[in-house]
Design an enzyme around this catalytic site. Structure first.
Site, mmCIF file in Angstrom:
data_model
loop_
_atom_site.group_PDB
_atom_site.id
_atom_site.type_symbol
_atom_site.label_atom_id
_atom_site.label_comp_id
_atom_site.label_asym_id
_atom_site.label_seq_id
_atom_site.Cartn_x
_atom_site.Cartn_y
_atom_site.Cartn_z
ATOM 1 N N TYR A 183 -17.758 15.999 -14.877
ATOM 2 C CA TYR A 183 -18.158 14.596 -14.808
ATOM 3 C C TYR A 183 -19.206 14.419 -13.708
ATOM 4 C CZ TYR A 183 -17.601 9.738 -13.205
ATOM 5 O OH TYR A 183 -17.823 8.454 -12.774
ATOM 6 N N ARG A 199 0.836 -1.203 0.000
ATOM 7 C CA ARG A 199 0.000 0.000 0.000
ATOM 8 C C ARG A 199 0.870 1.252 0.000
ATOM 9 N NH1 ARG A 199 -1.111 2.215 4.593
ATOM 10 N NH2 ARG A 199 -1.374 0.247 5.724
ATOM 11 N N LYS A 244 -9.787 6.038 -18.764
ATOM 12 C CA LYS A 244 -10.158 6.488 -20.099
ATOM 13 C C LYS A 244 -8.955 6.453 -21.046
ATOM 14 C CE LYS A 244 -14.034 7.419 -17.872
ATOM 15 N NZ LYS A 244 -13.791 7.432 -16.439
ATOM 16 N N ASP A 260 -8.660 18.565 -14.290
ATOM 17 C CA ASP A 260 -8.963 17.199 -14.713
ATOM 18 C C ASP A 260 -8.706 17.123 -16.215
ATOM 19 O OD1 ASP A 260 -10.129 14.842 -15.606
ATOM 20 O OD2 ASP A 260 -11.800 14.945 -14.201
#
Length: 403
Positions: free
Chosen positions: A114, A62, A212, A187
């Protein structure tokens, strides 16, 4: 630096060495004892230490992972950044960035974003005490007017989802930073690192839903964040570890592989996107086409000044009503009716009832997200096949017996 080749359609030249960096940055075989040319997938959750608290760079997956390291180095190079961090999803990245703030701080968010970002800010971040204001940041005067002493972060997409409005990043950065210690986040999902570098234009954070274009194969859910500030990087790295929203090593491997073809994929998306946009604009069954690559696009000059090209994202309004939009989508054969975008396959969707259904209706109406607005993600298929598919679906949608 950028190369001197004449770019298509008057956009900025492409960034120099992009493909070379995508293939080689962070991928050096010498870092592995095996000298593997392709970085291996390190699935181990823990790493042996030479002595108590004396590790060789990794202690728990992690906190850091060799496969994730390779990916983050490559993304940083492509963004022209010093640092990059990978997250379990785009919204995991968004949440982690929001944790830089405290209750009472204000976030100014672009009004057209979004649907998941809108939902997170409206229904989650606001419940944690953050003040959220939605502003059309494409108009810098409105952004300026919205800034208060409590403003700590400005969040924008450019182009926006789904209306494809563009924001002048440099102008917004100037406006934001003259007010002091405000973080500007861009973004960059719709453009990818190949077509736009927000950090070079003054943004503090560049983020992606890497699901994407950056991955490009519709088989990974991931988020990315790139920064140049050492302080921001340290704070985000701490939060990445403390919150734990990290991607799996296998997903990092897949995304790292996807980056190797990012340049040639984006060039084809641009070529196909332009062809479909031009076809739609000339079609009498279409009311309006929004595509930054078209001269008719209201902010076309800004797009050429800020970007090296355009992706395959097109928004258009079909003539008629909801039934015509639904019929068009039902009759598509190559384009799949599905959410998401940026993969090699072409997708189509109806934002009002799909990706942006969670946005309040009054907000959708103000943004023009109507029942006849259709969003296309134009893929990498043969151009003539895509045009034929769109053409037959438009005709079918307006056929007298269509409904």
């Amino acid at each position: 630096m950028q190369n001197k080749d004449v770019p298509p359609h008057g956009f900025l030249p492409s960034f120099r060495h992009f493909a070379t960096q995508a293939i080689h940055e962070g991928q050096e075989p010498e870092q592995w004892n095996s000298r593997a040319v392709v970085p291996p997938i390190s699935m181990s959750t823990t790493f042996k230490q030479g002595a108590p608290a004396k590790h060789s760079g990794f202690e728990y997956s992690r906190s850091g992972n060799p496969t994730r390291n390779c990916l983050e180095k490559a993304v940083a190079a492509l963004d022209g950044a010093k640092y990059s961090l990978a997250f379990a999803s785009g919204l995991a990245a968004t949440m982690t960035i929001a944790h830089l703030l405290k209750a009472g701080d204000q976030i100014i968010c672009m009004d057209d974003v979004y649907g998941g970002t809108n939902r997170y800010f409206r229904q989650v971040a606001s419940e944690l005490g953050l003040k959220i204001s939605f502003v059309d940041c494409s108009k810098t005067k409105l952004l300026e007017a919205a800034i208060t002493p409590e403003t700590k972060l400005v969040w924008m997409e450019t182009p926006t989802n789904p209306s494809l409005k563009m924001v002048d990043i440099a102008a917004c950065a100037h406006t934001v930073h003259k007010h002091g210690d405000i973080i500007l986040v861009v973004d960059n999902t719709f453009m990818s690192a190949y077509f736009q570098r927000p950090l070079a234009l003054g943004a503090d954070i560049c983020m992606y839903s890497a699901t994407k274009y950056m991955n490009g194969h519709s088989d990974v859910v991931m988020g990315l964040v790139s920064v140049n500030s050492e302080s921001l990087h340290s704070r985000l790295r701490f939060l990445q570890n403390a919150i734990g929203a990290v991607p799996s090593p296998f997903d990092c491997y897949l995304l790292n592989r996807g980056l190797k073809t990012l340049q040639i994929r984006m060039q084809r998306h641009f070529e196909n996107g332009m062809a479909v946009a031009q076809f739609l604009e000339s079609n009498p069954l279409v009311e309006k086409v929004i595509y930054p690559g078209l001269p008719s696009y209201p902010q076309h000059e800004l797009a050429k000044r800020q970007c090296t090209g355009c992706s395959g994202m097109i928004t258009f309004y079909i003539k008629g009503a909801l039934q015509h939009a639904e019929s068009f989508l039902k009759n598509l054969k190559l384009f799949s009716l599905a959410e998401s975008l940026g993969g090699y396959e072409s997708l189509a969707e109806l934002p009002a009832v799909m990706t942006h259904a969670s946005v309040p209706k009054s907000h959708r109406e103000a943004l023009g997200i109507s029942d006849t607005m259709i969003r296309l993600s134009v893929g990498l298929e043969d151009k003539e096949d895509l045009l034929e598919d769109v053409n037959q679906a438009l005709k079918a949608a307006h056929h007298p017996n269509a409904n």
